[in-house]
Design a protein around this motif. Structure first.
Motif, PDB file in Angstrom:
ATOM      1  N   LEU A   1      -1.609 -11.777 -10.025  1.00 16.20           N
ATOM      2  CA  LEU A   1      -1.806 -10.836  -8.922  1.00 16.20           C
ATOM      3  C   LEU A   1      -0.508 -10.608  -8.148  1.00 16.20           C
ATOM      4  CD1 LEU A   1      -5.254 -12.076  -7.563  1.00 16.20           C
ATOM      5  CD2 LEU A   1      -4.797  -9.903  -8.716  1.00 16.20           C
TER       6      LEU A   1
ATOM      7  N   SER B   1      -6.661  -7.734  -5.553  1.00 15.72           N
ATOM      8  CA  SER B   1      -5.536  -7.037  -6.165  1.00 15.72           C
ATOM      9  C   SER B   1      -4.797  -6.208  -5.116  1.00 15.72           C
ATOM     10  CB  SER B   1      -6.010  -6.130  -7.303  1.00 15.72           C
ATOM     11  OG  SER B   1      -7.005  -5.232  -6.844  1.00 15.72           O
TER      12      SER B   1
ATOM     13  N   PRO C   1      -6.332  -0.863  -6.812  1.00 19.75           N
ATOM     14  CA  PRO C   1      -6.144  -2.133  -6.089  1.00 19.75           C
ATOM     15  C   PRO C   1      -7.021  -2.229  -4.845  1.00 19.75           C
ATOM     16  CG  PRO C   1      -4.032  -1.104  -6.614  1.00 19.75           C
ATOM     17  CD  PRO C   1      -5.075  -0.082  -6.885  1.00 19.75           C
TER      18      PRO C   1
END
Length: 265
Positions: free
Chosen positions: A59, A130, A162
């Motif tokens: 990540l 994310s 994200p």
């Protein structure tokens, strides 16, 4: 011999954390006094930690932070910065991201906006979320090019995925009509479901003028698009205005007069 075969099978199943734990237990006399349940629990814990660390590394790499080492533990709370500790502490729990809310950082050059944005992005990654970091000027250039090569919709979809999108340095360079339209599409893609973190040297009350005129004094523009962007960004958002002089200046001054002058933003 049995351990070697077990470790081989664990590697084949990609259970690397468990394999490592089995190897350690095989060479550690202290664990021989533990029960099977305790030893097995240690093996499972090691696998869980291995997977958590691997996911965090993935990540953080995917986020492409400008300040990759920034973390909330290093935030500088000098009185001159005007940071409300309790308010910022609540933001570090990242519930605002889970709720799809936005966060707007403003302040002068060097006040630590980008660093703080990356620190909160880092924190989000620790919670398994994310994150993607983009500088607005470069993002708008990339989107402008994507219109000609046919990848605009693909890039727009990528920006919508994200949990948190960090847009750094809004207002630092002029924005044209295409850039304004592209920015609206990016914000619209995420509005109401995914969070955006904005950093800007411009006070929020000057964003409308910037988006309307493109940062050019006396220029005309599309006020409707500016209204739409601000409505989606500002409505219900969290706002933090970092005060005081540039931390870069204070750090340079401190380096000349003190051996222990380094302070994190």
């Amino acid at each position: 011999m049995m351990n070697n075969e077990t470790i081989r099978k664990l590697h084949a199943m990609k259970l690397y954390g468990m394999a490592s734990a089995v190897e350690v237990q095989a060479t550690t006399a202290a664990v021989s006094d533990l029960s099977f349940e305790e030893r097995f629990g240690m093996v499972v814990d090691q696998e869980s930690s291995f997977r958590d660390n691997k996911r965090l590394s993935r990540l953080l790499k995917a986020a492409k932070f400008r300040e990759p080492t920034a973390c909330v533990e290093d935030i500088y709370y000098g009185a001159e910065r005007g940071i409300d500790r309790s308010r910022l502490a609540s933001l570090t729990h990242c519930n605002w991201i889970r709720s799809g809310q936005n966060l707007l950082f403003t302040g002068v050059t060097g006040s630590g906006k980008t660093w703080m944005g990356c620190a909160l992005g880092n924190q989000a990654c620790r919670f398994g979320m994310s994150v993607l970091f983009k500088r607005v000027p470069l993002l708008l250039e990339d989107l402008a090019m994507s219109h000609s090569d046919g990848t605009f919709r693909k890039q727009l979809a990528q920006l919508g995925r994200p949990d948190l999108l960090i847009l750094d340095d809004l207002g630092i360079s002029p924005i044209n009509s295409m850039g304004r339209a592209d920015l609206l599409e990016v914000i619209e893609q995420r509005a109401g479901s995914k969070s955006v973190l904005i950093t800007s040297q411009l006070p929020i009350d000057r964003w409308h003028d910037y988006l309307t005129t493109g940062g050019k004094s006396g220029a005309g523009g599309n006020a409707t698009q500016a209204d739409a962007i601000l409505d989606r960004l500002v409505s219900g958002s969290h706002r933090l205005d970092l005060r005081g002089d540039s931390l870069r200046k204070s750090t340079k001054a401190g380096q000349k007069g003190s051996k222990d002058s380094s302070e994190k933003p």
